[in-house]
Design a protein around this motif. Structure first.
Motif, PDB file in Angstrom:
ATOM      1  N   SER A  58       3.456  -7.263  -5.116  1.00 41.38           N
ATOM      2  CA  SER A  58       3.177  -7.010  -3.702  1.00 41.38           C
ATOM      3  C   SER A  58       1.842  -7.602  -3.279  1.00 41.38           C
ATOM      4  N   TYR A  59       1.755  -7.876  -1.999  1.00 45.98           N
ATOM      5  CA  TYR A  59       0.543  -8.420  -1.399  1.00 45.98           C
ATOM      6  C   TYR A  59       0.292  -7.683  -0.082  1.00 45.98           C
ATOM      7  N   TYR A  60      -0.998  -7.571   0.255  1.00 43.56           N
ATOM      8  CA  TYR A  60      -1.376  -6.817   1.450  1.00 43.56           C
ATOM      9  C   TYR A  60      -2.400  -7.571   2.275  1.00 43.56           C
ATOM     10  N   ALA A  61      -2.370  -7.328   3.577  1.00 42.83           N
ATOM     11  CA  ALA A  61      -3.441  -7.790   4.436  1.00 42.83           C
ATOM     12  C   ALA A  61      -4.688  -6.968   4.123  1.00 42.83           C
ATOM     13  N   ASP A  62      -5.849  -7.599   4.246  1.00 43.14           N
ATOM     14  CA  ASP A  62      -7.102  -6.900   3.944  1.00 43.14           C
ATOM     15  C   ASP A  62      -7.256  -5.640   4.799  1.00 43.14           C
ATOM     16  N   SER A  63      -6.766  -5.688   6.011  1.00 43.14           N
ATOM     17  CA  SER A  63      -6.958  -4.578   6.944  1.00 43.14           C
ATOM     18  C   SER A  63      -6.208  -3.310   6.534  1.00 43.14           C
ATOM     19  N   VAL A  64      -5.242  -3.432   5.625  1.00 41.82           N
ATOM     20  CA  VAL A  64      -4.449  -2.259   5.250  1.00 41.82           C
ATOM     21  C   VAL A  64      -4.537  -1.925   3.771  1.00 41.82           C
ATOM     22  N   LYS A  65      -5.237  -2.752   3.009  1.00 46.02           N
ATOM     23  CA  LYS A  65      -5.361  -2.472   1.576  1.00 46.02           C
ATOM     24  C   LYS A  65      -5.949  -1.090   1.369  1.00 46.02           C
ATOM     25  N   ASP A  66      -5.467  -0.395   0.379  1.00 53.53           N
ATOM     26  CA  ASP A  66      -5.911   0.954   0.010  1.00 53.53           C
ATOM     27  C   ASP A  66      -5.422   2.020   0.975  1.00 53.53           C
ATOM     28  N   ARG A  67      -4.736   1.621   2.046  1.00 53.61           N
ATOM     29  CA  ARG A  67      -4.165   2.620   2.976  1.00 53.61           C
ATOM     30  C   ARG A  67      -2.640   2.544   3.033  1.00 53.61           C
ATOM     31  N   PHE A  68      -2.094   1.330   2.917  1.00 60.16           N
ATOM     32  CA  PHE A  68      -0.652   1.127   3.015  1.00 60.16           C
ATOM     33  C   PHE A  68      -0.100   0.749   1.649  1.00 60.16           C
ATOM     34  N   THR A  69       1.131   1.170   1.397  1.00 58.83           N
ATOM     35  CA  THR A  69       1.812   0.828   0.150  1.00 58.83           C
ATOM     36  C   THR A  69       3.230   0.386   0.474  1.00 58.83           C
ATOM     37  N   ILE A  70       3.607  -0.782  -0.044  1.00 55.18           N
ATOM     38  CA  ILE A  70       4.972  -1.274   0.122  1.00 55.18           C
ATOM     39  C   ILE A  70       5.730  -1.028  -1.177  1.00 55.18           C
ATOM     40  N   ALA A  71       6.983  -0.612  -1.039  1.00 52.01           N
ATOM     41  CA  ALA A  71       7.808  -0.342  -2.212  1.00 52.01           C
ATOM     42  C   ALA A  71       9.250  -0.691  -1.888  1.00 52.01           C
ATOM     43  N   HIS A  72      10.032  -0.914  -2.917  1.00 50.24           N
ATOM     44  CA  HIS A  72      11.427  -1.303  -2.706  1.00 50.24           C
ATOM     45  C   HIS A  72      12.341  -0.488  -3.606  1.00 50.24           C
ATOM     46  N   ASP A  73      13.457  -0.053  -3.045  1.00 54.40           N
ATOM     47  CA  ASP A  73      14.489   0.659  -3.793  1.00 54.40           C
ATOM     48  C   ASP A  73      15.709  -0.248  -3.865  1.00 54.40           C
ATOM     49  N   ASN A  74      15.919  -0.869  -5.002  1.00 51.23           N
ATOM     50  CA  ASN A  74      17.024  -1.821  -5.140  1.00 51.23           C
ATOM     51  C   ASN A  74      18.378  -1.163  -4.923  1.00 51.23           C
ATOM     52  N   ALA A  75      18.525   0.064  -5.374  1.00 47.74           N
ATOM     53  CA  ALA A  75      19.821   0.738  -5.237  1.00 47.74           C
ATOM     54  C   ALA A  75      20.189   0.964  -3.774  1.00 47.74           C
ATOM     55  N   LYS A  76      19.189   1.085  -2.929  1.00 42.14           N
ATOM     56  CA  LYS A  76      19.441   1.340  -1.506  1.00 42.14           C
ATOM     57  C   LYS A  76      19.202   0.114  -0.649  1.00 42.14           C
ATOM     58  N   ASN A  77      18.830  -1.009  -1.257  1.00 47.10           N
ATOM     59  CA  ASN A  77      18.510  -2.223  -0.486  1.00 47.10           C
ATOM     60  C   ASN A  77      17.495  -1.914   0.613  1.00 47.10           C
ATOM     61  N   THR A  78      16.537  -1.100   0.293  1.00 44.96           N
ATOM     62  CA  THR A  78      15.595  -0.607   1.292  1.00 44.96           C
ATOM     63  C   THR A  78      14.164  -0.863   0.839  1.00 44.96           C
ATOM     64  N   VAL A  79      13.352  -1.307   1.778  1.00 47.38           N
ATOM     65  CA  VAL A  79      11.921  -1.463   1.541  1.00 47.38           C
ATOM     66  C   VAL A  79      11.198  -0.449   2.413  1.00 47.38           C
ATOM     67  N   TYR A  80      10.152   0.114   1.854  1.00 47.08           N
ATOM     68  CA  TYR A  80       9.385   1.144   2.551  1.00 47.08           C
ATOM     69  C   TYR A  80       7.954   0.664   2.768  1.00 47.08           C
ATOM     70  N   LEU A  81       7.342   1.190   3.807  1.00 45.18           N
ATOM     71  CA  LEU A  81       5.917   0.987   4.021  1.00 45.18           C
ATOM     72  C   LEU A  81       5.305   2.368   4.241  1.00 45.18           C
ATOM     73  N   GLN A  82       4.618   2.848   3.227  1.00 44.32           N
ATOM     74  CA  GLN A  82       3.913   4.118   3.338  1.00 44.32           C
ATOM     75  C   GLN A  82       2.543   3.853   3.923  1.00 44.32           C
TER      76      GLN A  82
END
Length: 126
Positions: A58-82
């Motif tokens: 994963s890669y992040y914009a500097d403005s959101v590092k340490d605050r946002f987290t991207i994750a992916h669930d392959n079984a659900k074909n879904t990507v999340y942004l916490q």
């Protein structure tokens, strides 16, 4: 290309958290890399985070590092942004994007992604 549907946006106060979801219509090479972009009124669409669905890199914009987290669930074909510790400047329409892992995806370039969702609004008040 794949169809992408986002959900999870809303209106929150500064400091609160939200989790965005984006579900792809199919699991294919066309969604090998997925990302989140955002566009505030009067501003250009900018990359927020991206992930390779196979390797989980994963890669992040500097403005959101340490605050946002991207994750992916392959079984659900879904990507999340916490999103945590939200700030008023995070207010924007958030878009999900997907494509092969082509050049530019690590740099969160818009032209690295050809499939786009319709967006979900995030509003953060102070």
């Amino acid at each position: 290309q794949v169809q992408l549907v986002e959900s999870g946006g809303g209106s929150v106060q500064a400091g609160w958290s939200l989790r965005l979801s984006c579900t792809a219509s199919e699991r294919s090479s066309s969604s090998s890399c997925m990302g989140w972009f955002r566009q505030a009124p009067g501003k250009e669409r900018e990359g927020v985070a991206a992930i390779s669905t196979g390797g989980g890199i994963s890669y992040y914009a500097d403005s959101v590092k340490d605050r946002f987290t991207i994750a992916h669930d392959n079984a659900k074909n879904t990507v999340y942004l916490q999103m945590k510790s939200l700030k008023p400047e995070d207010t924007a329409m958030y878009y999900c994007a997907a494509d092969l892992c082509r050049g530019g995806w690590r740099s969160l370039r818009r032209d690295a992604f050809r499939s786009w969702g319709h967006g979900t609004q995030v509003t953060v008040s102070s």
